[in-house]
Design a protein around this motif. Structure first.
Motif, short mmCIF file in Angstrom:
data_model
loop_
_atom_site.label_atom_id
_atom_site.label_comp_id
_atom_site.label_asym_id
_atom_site.label_seq_id
_atom_site.Cartn_x
_atom_site.Cartn_y
_atom_site.Cartn_z
N ARG A 29 -24.90 49.56 43.66
CA ARG A 29 -25.79 49.20 42.54
C ARG A 29 -27.12 48.66 43.05
O ARG A 29 -28.19 48.96 42.50
N ILE A 30 -27.06 47.86 44.12
CA ILE A 30 -28.30 47.32 44.70
C ILE A 30 -29.18 48.44 45.23
O ILE A 30 -30.40 48.48 44.99
N LEU A 63 -29.05 56.58 51.44
CA LEU A 63 -28.86 57.84 50.70
C LEU A 63 -28.41 57.58 49.27
O LEU A 63 -28.75 58.34 48.36
N LYS A 64 -27.66 56.52 49.05
CA LYS A 64 -27.24 56.17 47.68
C LYS A 64 -28.46 55.88 46.81
O LYS A 64 -28.42 56.12 45.59
N SER A 65 -29.53 55.40 47.40
CA SER A 65 -30.73 55.11 46.61
C SER A 65 -31.34 56.39 46.04
O SER A 65 -32.07 56.35 45.05
N ALA A 73 -36.71 64.71 50.21
CA ALA A 73 -37.05 64.70 51.63
C ALA A 73 -36.07 63.83 52.42
O ALA A 73 -35.66 64.17 53.54
N LEU A 74 -35.68 62.71 51.84
CA LEU A 74 -34.73 61.82 52.49
C LEU A 74 -33.35 62.48 52.58
O LEU A 74 -32.65 62.36 53.59
N VAL A 75 -32.97 63.20 51.54
CA VAL A 75 -31.70 63.93 51.58
C VAL A 75 -31.73 65.00 52.66
O VAL A 75 -30.74 65.18 53.40
N MET A 76 -32.83 65.71 52.79
CA MET A 76 -32.96 66.73 53.83
C MET A 76 -32.87 66.11 55.21
O MET A 76 -32.28 66.70 56.14
N VAL A 86 -22.96 60.72 57.29
CA VAL A 86 -24.26 60.78 56.62
C VAL A 86 -24.55 62.21 56.18
O VAL A 86 -25.01 62.45 55.06
N ARG A 87 -24.26 63.18 57.04
CA ARG A 87 -24.50 64.58 56.67
C ARG A 87 -23.64 64.98 55.48
O ARG A 87 -24.12 65.68 54.56
N GLY A 88 -22.40 64.54 55.45
CA GLY A 88 -21.52 64.88 54.33
C GLY A 88 -22.02 64.31 53.02
O GLY A 88 -21.98 64.99 51.98
N LEU A 89 -22.50 63.06 53.03
CA LEU A 89 -23.03 62.46 51.81
C LEU A 89 -24.31 63.16 51.37
O LEU A 89 -24.53 63.38 50.17
N ALA A 90 -25.15 63.52 52.33
CA ALA A 90 -26.40 64.21 52.00
C ALA A 90 -26.12 65.54 51.31
O ALA A 90 -26.81 65.92 50.36
#
Length: 322
Positions: A29-30, A63-65, A73-76, A86-90
């Motif tokens: 949430r933060i 990445l949650k943000s 761009a941050l996801v890429m 990190v790659r899996g979440l992206a």
């Protein structure tokens, strides 16, 4: 949805201490609140950039943000991260955060390691067909016909029609299922084209048996046309289709059964008799009376014209009971 907390901007180190001291749901949430703030506050965006330079724990939270900031761009950047987590979440965020161009690049990069299919399915579920259409064109142009059957049904109808011939050259059960799920009308048209060449066999026979119920629910007119072609080839009418078709296309179903001398299940039209016309009522009373249920119940629901058709059919019929 829980109200997002107000985040007090601080240094990256202080933010990490804050995040480490709360449960995971509160951390998310933060970060989502921080992502929303970053869209209008450069200081929040700078804080996220500093956190991104931290350990895997911090990068995953950053990445949650993106759920609020939609920072493609941050996801890429996350897709190229050294950490598998990190790659899996992206990859899970591409469909909701990336532009069409970024999503296409993500698909192309994932294809190099043959991990493109989950990403393509996520894009389709999000209604993002534009990057899928371009990716399908890329596969066709690069001679990757083996992978087309997985991707073609996920694109738009125009793209699917354009590449359907190549996909049908190497079909799979997943291909037929996705085609009937996302393009049921096109599935029915392709099946009828196959039937024009003769009785079904191989993949088409299995696919039609598996997907006819989906067609009956989504595109009942196409399902009836396909059933008519199947019956002309001597195939059996699947009993499970009577109910969905009677609900959606009550009159055409009776006409189809009359054309092929099929018996309908008892009570099928007991609660749908008001949807039938005089012609259908005459056929049912004459040939398949049990499908109408108890006359004491259905007769009172009919209009004057329909009642007259039932009486005349009953008088002319050789059946007397029930």
């Amino acid at each position: 949805m829980a109200k997002l907390p107000v985040v007090e901007l601080s240094s990256a180190l202080c933010m990490m201490e804050t995040l480490s001291g709360v449960v995971h749901d509160e951390r998310v949430r933060i970060m989502v609140s921080l992502g929303a703030a970053s869209r209008r506050d450069p200081a929040a965006k700078k804080l996220l950039s500093e956190l991104w330079q931290g350990p895997v724990f911090a990068r995953r939270l950053v990445l949650k943000s993106c759920l609020a900031s939609k920072d493609g761009a941050l996801v890429m950047a996350g897709l190229c991260d050294p950490s598998r987590l990190v790659r899996g979440l992206a990859r899970k965020l591409v469909a909701s955060c990336c532009t069409d161009e970024q999503a296409l690049q993500a698909l192309t990069d994932a294809f190099s390691t043959h991990r493109h299919l989950p990403l393509a399915i996520a894009l389709r579920r999000a209604g993002r067909t534009a990057p899928l259409d371009k990716f399908t064109d890329f596969l066709a142009a690069s001679g990757q016909a083996f992978y087309l059957s997985d991707i073609v049904p996920l694109g738009s109808e125009a793209s699917c029609r354009r590449h359907l011939g190549k996909a049908l050259a190497q079909p799979s059960s997943s291909f037929f299922h996705r085609l009937s799920l996302y393009h049921p009308q096109l599935f029915a048209e392709a099946a009828q084209d196959a039937l024009q060449k003769g009785p079904l066999g191989g993949p088409w026979k299995v696919a039609i048996q598996a997907e006819l119920h989906t067609l009956a629910v989504k595109t009942p007119d196409a399902a009836l046309a396909l059933l008519g072609a199947l019956l002309r080839h001597g195939e059996v009418f699947p009993p499970a289709l009577f109910s969905p078709l009677a609900e959606r296309r009550p009159r055409p179903l009776v006409d189809l059964c009359a054309a092929h001398n099929l018996k309908l299940p008892a009570g099928l039209y007991e609660h749908r008799v008001g949807k039938l016309g005089p012609a259908q009522l005459r056929y049912l009373v004459t040939e398949c009376r049990l499908a109408l249920g108890n006359p004491r119940h259905f007769f009172r629901k009919l209009g004057a014209v329909e009642k007259d058709a039932v009486v005349q059919a009953f008088v002319q019929s050789k059946l007397r009971e029930p």
